[in-house]
Design an enzyme around this catalytic site. Structure first.
Site, PDB file in Angstrom:
ATOM      1  N   HIS A 208       0.797  -1.231   0.000  1.00 43.42           N
ATOM      2  CA  HIS A 208       0.000   0.000   0.000  1.00 43.42           C
ATOM      3  C   HIS A 208       0.825   1.275   0.000  1.00 43.42           C
ATOM      4  O   HIS A 208       0.273   2.367  -0.089  1.00 43.42           O
ATOM      5  CB  HIS A 208      -0.946   0.028   1.206  1.00 43.42           C
ATOM      6  CG  HIS A 208      -0.260   0.360   2.498  1.00 43.42           C
ATOM      7  ND1 HIS A 208       0.564  -0.530   3.126  1.00 43.42           N
ATOM      8  CD2 HIS A 208      -0.269   1.479   3.253  1.00 43.42           C
ATOM      9  CE1 HIS A 208       1.038   0.030   4.235  1.00 43.42           C
ATOM     10  NE2 HIS A 208       0.550   1.251   4.336  1.00 43.42           N
TER      11      HIS A 208
HETATM   12  N1  UDP Z   1      -3.558  -5.229   8.846  1.00 41.66           N
HETATM   13  C1  UDP Z   1      -4.828  -5.768   9.008  1.00 41.66           C
HETATM   14  N2  UDP Z   1      -5.483  -6.223   7.898  1.00 41.66           N
HETATM   15  C2  UDP Z   1      -4.941  -6.180   6.647  1.00 41.66           C
HETATM   16  C3  UDP Z   1      -3.641  -5.630   6.503  1.00 41.66           C
HETATM   17  C4  UDP Z   1      -2.969  -5.144   7.603  1.00 41.66           C
HETATM   18  O1  UDP Z   1      -5.330  -5.852  10.128  1.00 41.66           O
HETATM   19  O2  UDP Z   1      -5.597  -6.610   5.699  1.00 41.66           O
HETATM   20  C5  UDP Z   1      -2.842  -4.749  10.029  1.00 41.66           C
HETATM   21  C6  UDP Z   1      -1.485  -5.363  10.222  1.00 41.66           C
HETATM   22  O3  UDP Z   1      -1.579  -6.576  10.910  1.00 41.66           O
HETATM   23  C7  UDP Z   1      -0.748  -4.292  10.995  1.00 41.66           C
HETATM   24  C8  UDP Z   1      -1.361  -3.014  10.492  1.00 41.66           C
HETATM   25  O4  UDP Z   1      -2.568  -3.371   9.837  1.00 41.66           O
HETATM   26  O5  UDP Z   1      -1.007  -4.393  12.384  1.00 41.66           O
HETATM   27  C9  UDP Z   1      -0.442  -2.350   9.524  1.00 41.66           C
HETATM   28  O6  UDP Z   1      -1.087  -1.293   8.929  1.00 41.66           O
HETATM   29  P1  UDP Z   1      -0.694  -0.749   7.487  1.00 41.66           P
HETATM   30  O7  UDP Z   1       0.057  -1.774   6.756  1.00 41.66           O
HETATM   31  O8  UDP Z   1      -1.957  -0.223   6.884  1.00 41.66           O
HETATM   32  O9  UDP Z   1       0.183   0.541   7.826  1.00 41.66           O
HETATM   33  P2  UDP Z   1       1.722   0.745   8.184  1.00 41.66           P
HETATM   34  O10 UDP Z   1       2.054  -0.157   9.326  1.00 41.66           O
HETATM   35  O11 UDP Z   1       2.513   0.471   6.960  1.00 41.66           O
HETATM   36  O12 UDP Z   1       1.792   2.175   8.585  1.00 41.66           O
END
Ligand code: UDP
Length: 363
Positions: A208
């Site tokens: 993403h």
């Molecule tokens: N996550 C979730 N469902 C999904 C994809 C990710 O619950 O389909 C959770 C994942 O386990 C983690 C968090 O979302 O705890 C990560 O968020 P994201 O990847 O959107 O953002 P980033 O961490 O890159 O800021």
């Protein structure tokens, strides 16, 4: 009564806020009053409401319903709306998480009103100023009064920028979350059966980051690498709504026929699938660390990471968005023995954060 106004807006912030909110409710109900502002940055049910339900997060007192638009439009609208809330609520602290536009808008609105700001996940740096997240973090840190760092490296990053006042190493709230929910997910989630996946025999992928989704060449390389991997094993990709739209617009979906493309997963299903994956392939910050917490090798489709410890300890490999490198790293992932020290703390980051907020930041 200490009044804390917590600002959330995006999926990873709901998850992090869940950990701190639980400590406030369970251990400090008589001394702290917390209320949430949801900016609306993530609004789909499966990117937002499911997390409130599943992780027992307090219902937001304010829903600003601000999403979409350019970074400037979104952040500007949030700034104005959050300022109004702050003027009427007059909290003792504004608590912000991570590195999204909601984080930045909350930090700026509070700082201009001289309301103390506490930043959870302070000090992380990718040193890539083209990332919107990097800009948000640096600016949020600059105006924060309490800076809760997840790692020693984060503390060092801040020191290099001349920021030492109010900085403390508390560990990673995501580690608290992973300890709390790892077994809950195993007992409650039927995601393995539902998606017809076998323990240790599939690849779990997420994608993403703007640097990948907004660059057609990079997104194509990633899509094709996942399709290559899916030629001889199951590959499941819970697709972020933005990524899904761009993949469809780019005509990539047909080339990825053999990849299981599913809607974003509720948290317990997601961490259940993480725990039993053969390898995780991602560009997410949170997912890189969860792979590490659950002893699953990770391939990170980025050119750099803020979570350098996972790479140094051998659990994570950076491949950029190269089809060949992703394929090679995910086909024979490293499985190091042990993890050395505890780079993300001891699972008590949330308790340390709340104690410091109560103490009024006298550090
Ligand atoms: N996550 C979730 N469902 C999904 C994809 C990710 O619950 O389909 C959770 C994942 O386990 C983690 C968090 O979302 O705890 C990560 O968020 P994201 O990847 O959107 O953002 P980033 O961490 O890159 O800021």
């Amino acid at each position: 009564m200490l009044k804390i106004l917590t600002i959330v807006g995006a999926r990873p912030q709901f998850i992090k806020a869940a950990a701190v909110s639980r400590v406030i409710r369970n251990d400090h109900a008589g001394t702290i009053e917390e209320f949430l502002v949801h900016t609306g940055q993530h609004y789909d049910t499966n990117m937002s409401q499911v997390f409130f339900d599943e992780l027992d997060i307090p219902h937001p007192k304010f829903n600003l319903e601000i999403s979409g638009g350019t970074h400037g439009v979104m952040t500007g609208r949030m700034l104005e709306a959050i300022e109004n809330v702050l003027l009427s609520e007059k909290p003792d602290w504004v608590l912000i998480y991570g590195d999204t536009n909601s984080t930045l808008a909350g930090a700026l609105a509070a700082a201009k009103l001289h309301i103390p700001v506490a930043h959870v996940e302070a000090g992380l740096r990718s040193f890539n100023m083209r990332m919107p997240e990097e800009i948000n973090r640096i600016l949020a840190d600059r105006v924060s009064n309490l800076l809760f760092c997840p790692t020693e490296v984060a503390v060092e990053n801040l020191a290099r920028e001349g920021v030492t006042k109010g900085v403390s190493l508390v560990g990673d709230v995501m580690y608290d979350v992973s300890l709390y929910y790892r077994d809950v997910a195993r007992s409650r989630s039927d995601a393995l059966d539902r998606f017809n996946l076998k323990e240790g025999e599939y690849v779990l992928a997420t994608c993403h980051r703007a640097e990948n989704t907004d660059d057609p060449t990079r997104l194509r390389e990633i899509g094709l690498a996942l399709a290559d991997l899916a030629a001889n094993q199951a590959v499941i990709l819970p697709v972020h709504p933005r990524t899904a739209k761009i993949m469809a617009d780019q005509g990539l979906i047909a080339a990825m026929r053999n990849v299981k493309l599913v809607d974003p997963l509720p948290f317990l299903d997601m961490i259940r699938l993480e725990q039993s994956a053969r390898v995780i392939v991602t560009d997410s910050g949170g997912v890189q660390k969860e792979a590490f917490f659950y002893d699953v090798p990770c391939v990170t489709m980025r050119d750099e990471t803020e979570w350098v410890e996972t790479v140094e300890l051998g659990w994570n490999v950076l491949t950029g968005a190269s089809r060949e490198r992703i394929l090679s790293a995910a086909s024979s992932p490293a499985r190091p023995v042990g993890k050395g020290h505890h780079p993300y703390g001891h699972g008590d980051a949330s308790a340390m954060i709340v104690r410091q907020l109560l103490a009024g930041g006298l550090c």
